[in-house]
Design an enzyme around this catalytic site. Structure first.
Site, PDB file in Angstrom:
ATOM      1  CE1 TYR A   1      -6.306   5.303  -3.184  1.00 40.04           C
ATOM      2  CE2 TYR A   1      -8.557   5.015  -3.957  1.00 40.04           C
ATOM      3  CZ  TYR A   1      -7.222   5.266  -4.218  1.00 40.04           C
ATOM      4  OH  TYR A   1      -6.806   5.497  -5.503  1.00 40.04           O
TER       5      TYR A   1
ATOM      6  CD  GLU B   1      -6.251   2.290  -6.669  1.00 43.00           C
ATOM      7  OE1 GLU B   1      -6.519   2.661  -7.826  1.00 43.00           O
ATOM      8  OE2 GLU B   1      -5.163   2.533  -6.105  1.00 43.00           O
TER       9      GLU B   1
ATOM     10  CG  ASN C   1      -3.324   1.342  -3.429  1.00 42.82           C
ATOM     11  OD1 ASN C   1      -3.538   0.498  -4.285  1.00 42.82           O
ATOM     12  ND2 ASN C   1      -3.764   2.585  -3.540  1.00 42.82           N
TER      13      ASN C   1
ATOM     14  CG  ASN D   1      -3.245   8.976  -3.074  1.00 43.07           C
ATOM     15  OD1 ASN D   1      -2.248   8.715  -3.747  1.00 43.07           O
ATOM     16  ND2 ASN D   1      -4.393   8.342  -3.233  1.00 43.07           N
TER      17      ASN D   1
ATOM     18  CG  ASP E   1      -2.771   5.420  -1.269  1.00 46.18           C
ATOM     19  OD1 ASP E   1      -2.070   6.420  -1.032  1.00 46.18           O
ATOM     20  OD2 ASP E   1      -3.099   5.068  -2.422  1.00 46.18           O
TER      21      ASP E   1
ATOM     22  CG  ASP F   1       0.989   2.010  -8.272  1.00 45.62           C
ATOM     23  OD1 ASP F   1       0.223   1.406  -7.502  1.00 45.62           O
ATOM     24  OD2 ASP F   1       0.617   2.995  -8.955  1.00 45.62           O
ATOM     25  CG  HIS F   2       0.613   2.110  -3.402  1.00 46.30           C
ATOM     26  ND1 HIS F   2       0.634   3.249  -2.640  1.00 46.30           N
ATOM     27  CD2 HIS F   2      -0.107   2.422  -4.512  1.00 46.30           C
ATOM     28  CE1 HIS F   2      -0.033   4.214  -3.254  1.00 46.30           C
ATOM     29  NE2 HIS F   2      -0.491   3.742  -4.393  1.00 46.30           N
TER      30      HIS F   2
END
Length: 295
Positions: free
Chosen positions: A137, A60, A33, A184, A182, A285-286
């Protein structure tokens, strides 16, 4: 498949054929991501130059297809690209050194929000048998873990239900499928820094974990991370931007996944998480998650 083989120092080459039944191919696959591919294209280039995976699955991407940095990827040696993007939000891409036999996009929850793309790697890529690769995603779900109060959380739960119910996503016996992205959800206790403290935090609530594991069970998928790393060990792929010092806090979650069908279980050769990428300048942040699979 054809391969150019050096013959002598003057540079002449001979060509030989490779029998993939005798020389299995090792496919190196990364999911990441990137949180805006155009903003972080230099970080992507840094990773690709260092690691050289055969296939990179991005989530993303946050750009429409006509704004995707195709030329940069082509210069890096990744000429085969399948896109499902939109302006400013979401977006997925498969970037490959190997050609695709086909590509496809699925929609979920009656929304056109660019959360899935799949490709088939087969004869064009030199594989002995087709391999279907899905890149997802999954919706993040907002902050309130109550579908009655939070439409984003309701969307996430519905999305996971539709993933479970979508028969083409789930391999039959002998099918060679890979599902990455991702997702999540950090589904196991040691996929988060504190199981007890995150039970009411979106991404680790019991209902999300149950639904994601339901998707996994429906397709008899093998979660490579947990096939290679004991359940007793902490494993993270995401660290929040909110931490002043992400290394010292180390409050991570495992949100990024690589699953393979049962037919590929015995072909898993390596798994690694590029944790250092979280410390690069202006990072996502990933971090990249990579598997090597004999195909």
């Amino acid at each position: 498949m054809w391969e150019r083989v050096p013959e002598h120092p003057r540079g002449r080459v001979k060509v030989r054929t490779i029998d993939r039944t005798k020389h299995p191919m090792h496919l190196t696959l990364t999911t990441w991501n990137i949180n805006s591919v155009r903003l972080r294209i230099d970080l992507v280039a840094r990773f690709l130059k260092a690691q050289r995976p055969d296939v990179l699955c991005l989530q993303e991407t946050k750009c429409p297809d006509d704004a995707f940095p195709l030329k940069r990827f082509h210069r890096l040696g990744y000429e085969h690209i399948a896109l499902n993007g939109q302006k400013g939000y979401h977006g997925v891409a498969v970037v490959s050194k190997l050609p695709f036999d086909a590509s496809n996009i699925r929609t979920f929850c009656d929304k056109i929000d660019s959360r899935h793309v799949s490709v088939i790697l087969g004869g064009e890529a030199g594989l002995a048998a087709p391999l279907v690769l899905h890149n997802f995603y999954v919706p993040a779900g907002g902050d309130i873990p109550d579908p009655a109060l939070n439409p984003k959380f309701a969307h996430k739960l519905q999305f996971l239900d539709e993933m479970k119910g979508c028969a083409p996503l789930h391999p039959d016996n002998g099918d060679r499928h890979v599902l990455v992205g991702d997702l999540n959800v950090a589904p196991h206790e040691n996929d988060v820094w504190s199981h007890k403290q995150l039970l009411k935090i979106v991404s680790h609530t019991p209902i999300e974990c149950e639904k994601l594991l339901g998707v996994q069970d429906r397709g008899n998928w093998v979660d490579i991370a947990r096939a290679r790393i004991p359940m007793s060990e902490k494993v993270y792929t995401w660290w929040s931007y909110r931490a002043a010092d992400w290394v010292a806090a180390n409050r991570g979650r495992r949100l990024d996944h690589i699953w393979v069908s049962e037919a590929l279980r015995d072909g898993i050769r390596d798994f690694r998480i590029t944790r250092d990428a979280r410390g690069w300048e202006r990072p996502s942040d990933h971090v990249p998650v990579t598997a090597v699979i004999e195909v």
